[in-house]
Enzyme design. Structure first.
Site, PDB file in Angstrom:
ATOM      1  N   ASP A  90      -4.309  -9.515   2.574  1.00  0.00           N
ATOM      2  CA  ASP A  90      -3.739  -8.652   1.511  1.00  0.00           C
ATOM      3  C   ASP A  90      -2.266  -8.539   1.752  1.00  0.00           C
ATOM      4  OD1 ASP A  90      -4.514  -6.997   3.461  1.00  0.00           O
ATOM      5  OD2 ASP A  90      -4.343  -5.425   2.355  1.00  0.00           O
TER       6      ASP A  90
ATOM      7  N   HIS B 143       6.407  -4.512   7.527  1.00  0.00           N
ATOM      8  CA  HIS B 143       6.344  -3.563   6.539  1.00  0.00           C
ATOM      9  C   HIS B 143       7.759  -3.289   6.044  1.00  0.00           C
ATOM     10  CE1 HIS B 143       2.141  -1.699   6.505  1.00  0.00           C
ATOM     11  NE2 HIS B 143       2.134  -2.985   6.821  1.00  0.00           N
TER      12      HIS B 143
ATOM     13  N   GLU C  18      -6.852  -4.977   3.958  1.00  0.00           N
ATOM     14  CA  GLU C  18      -6.454  -4.225   5.236  1.00  0.00           C
ATOM     15  C   GLU C  18      -5.605  -3.018   4.970  1.00  0.00           C
ATOM     16  OE1 GLU C  18      -5.228  -2.750   8.724  1.00  0.00           O
ATOM     17  OE2 GLU C  18      -3.788  -3.915   7.566  1.00  0.00           O
ATOM     18  N   GLU C  19      -4.700  -3.135   4.168  1.00  0.00           N
ATOM     19  CA  GLU C  19      -3.644  -2.270   4.040  1.00  0.00           C
ATOM     20  C   GLU C  19      -3.840  -0.960   3.131  1.00  0.00           C
ATOM     21  OE1 GLU C  19      -0.881  -2.650   5.522  1.00  0.00           O
ATOM     22  OE2 GLU C  19      -0.517  -4.549   5.826  1.00  0.00           O
TER      23      GLU C  19
HETATM   24 ZN   LIG Z   1       0.177  -3.651   7.370  1.00  0.00          ZN
HETATM   25 ZN   LIG Z   2      -1.123  -6.114   9.015  1.00  0.00          ZN
END
Ligand SMILES: [Zn+2]
Ligand SMILES: [Zn+2]
Length: 394
Positions: A82, A367, A140-141
């Protein structure tokens, strides 16, 4: 060992193409529909058996070794897929084509590496016995796709003996990796406190139960948990992220809402934080005649790398890419990573794959809207996954 390295080196252009395709078409957590379709089309090309739409958009590939053996072991290798709600800033040709969405955590790279690992292990089936399960995991995020995938039964039939994964790391030079036994990622939990007092005129505090004054005490007391109650040799964080209350200078409000994050690297410290934040908040409220509502929202458990598996992986990596390129140990991070769910139920290892290249200007942290990777790191990921699978299963 040589033939895997040769094969991956030959495939390098394809790995980079896959990574760029996924990078250009990022999708948010649990909405990885096109990513899943792309993965499936690549798996069709490779000719491996797979199952899709697990936990929404997850994909499970199973490659069975064809070497004779009395023992049957199974290794699981995981990639997340993702992206994040970030507008990419880049002058590269492969910039995100999906406005406001970006692969800023390197999950595009994880996916491309795992696709190549499928290709390699499928080609070298004769060289190992047992089974490799390769999973492409959604979400996952956010709330995490690892747990729903595990709940769907991917660790059974055949039973998985160990799990491995990697994460891109822009603090490590491309060409190098880092393996750290023990705690690696924190449990990134949230908490919510509501202090319910009794409002009134700011000139008449004796007729009120002032939730703002009470909240100030609570916040100061919570800051003492890490310094006074957690063992100095353990790591923990308690941070307040928001306080909301009040409307005017001369009105004592009825209530205050406090939110924060509590992070730790072990299950024991995690339990301590959950218990003590609640006890302190309730206790201070009670002392002042206020009511308290408390909620502790557990996101992921801490990710703890299995020591024996870490050492074994490190030795394999030293043989494959040279000891000078393999870092052992180092510190953990207080960020979270939902591969931790695997580490709670099976011996697991997540290693860091260096992707920094100062000469190419690739230095942004994950990020961030300028995050990118040195793509020469991709083949190292595929080589190490494949080499370790053979080492583990034989
Ligand atoms: Zn991340
Ligand atoms: Zn990651």
């Amino acid at each position: 060992m040589d033939k895997i390295i040769k094969k991956v080196n030959n495939d390098e252009r394809l790995i980079i193409e896959n990574r760029r395709h996924i990078h250009q078409n990022p999708e948010l957590s649990f909405k990885e529909f096109k990513t899943m379709e792309y993965i499936c089309s690549q798996l069709d090309n490779i000719g491996v058996h797979y199952e899709s739409r697990i936990a929404g958009t997850g994909v499970l590939v199973q490659v069975d070794g064809e070497k004779e053996s009395n023992e049957h072991k199974t290794l699981l290798i995981r990639a997340d897929m993702d992206a994040l709600p970030i507008q990419e800033v880049s002058d590269k040709q492969y910039i995100s084509q999906n406005d406001g969405v970006m692969h800023a955590c390197g999950h595009d790279a994880h996916t491309a590496v795992l696709l190549e690992t499928c290709r390699v292990l499928n080609e070298f089936r004769d060289d190992f016995s047992g089974t490799v399960k390769l999973i492409f995991q959604p979400g996952e995020e956010t709330r995490g796709g690892a747990k729903p995938m595990i709940d769907s039964g991917i660790l059974e039939n055949p039973n998985v003996d160990a799990c491995i994964a990697l994460h891109m790391d822009p603090d490590i030079q491309a060409g190098k990796i880092r393996v750290k036994p023990g705690s690696l990622y924190a449990s990134p939990d949230d908490f919510y406190i509501k202090v319910i007092g009794r409002g009134g005129h700011g000139a008449e505090p004796h007729r009120c139960i002032d939730p703002i004054a009470i909240s100030a005490e609570i916040i100061c007391a919570l800051m003492n948990i890490v310094s006074r109650e957690v063992n100095p040799f353990d790591e923990a964080v308690v941070s307040i992220g928001s306080i909301h209350s009040g409307t005017a200078t001369n009105i004592i409000p009825d209530e205050v809402q406090i939110t924060g994050t509590a992070r730790s690297l072990t299950n024991d410290v995690r339990a301590l934080l959950k218990k003590r934040i609640g006890e302190i908040s309730h206790g201070i409220c009670a002392a002042h005649g206020a009511k308290c509502e408390y909620e502790f929202s557990e996101l992921f458990p801490p990710l703890i790398n299995d020591s024996a598996l870490s050492e074994r992986f490190y030795r394999t990596a030293c043989r494959a890419i040279g000891e000078e390129n393999c870092i052992y140990g180092g510190s953990a991070t207080m960020a979270g990573e939902d591969f931790s769910y695997f580490s709670q139920v099976r011996p697991s290892l997540l290693f860091k794959l260096g992707c920094r290249n100062e000469k190419l200007g690739i230095v942004s942290p994950i990020h961030q809207n300028t995050f990118d990777i040195d793509e020469s790191s991709l083949k190292i990921g595929a080589i190490l996954f494949s080499e370790f699978a053979l080492e583990f299963l034989n």
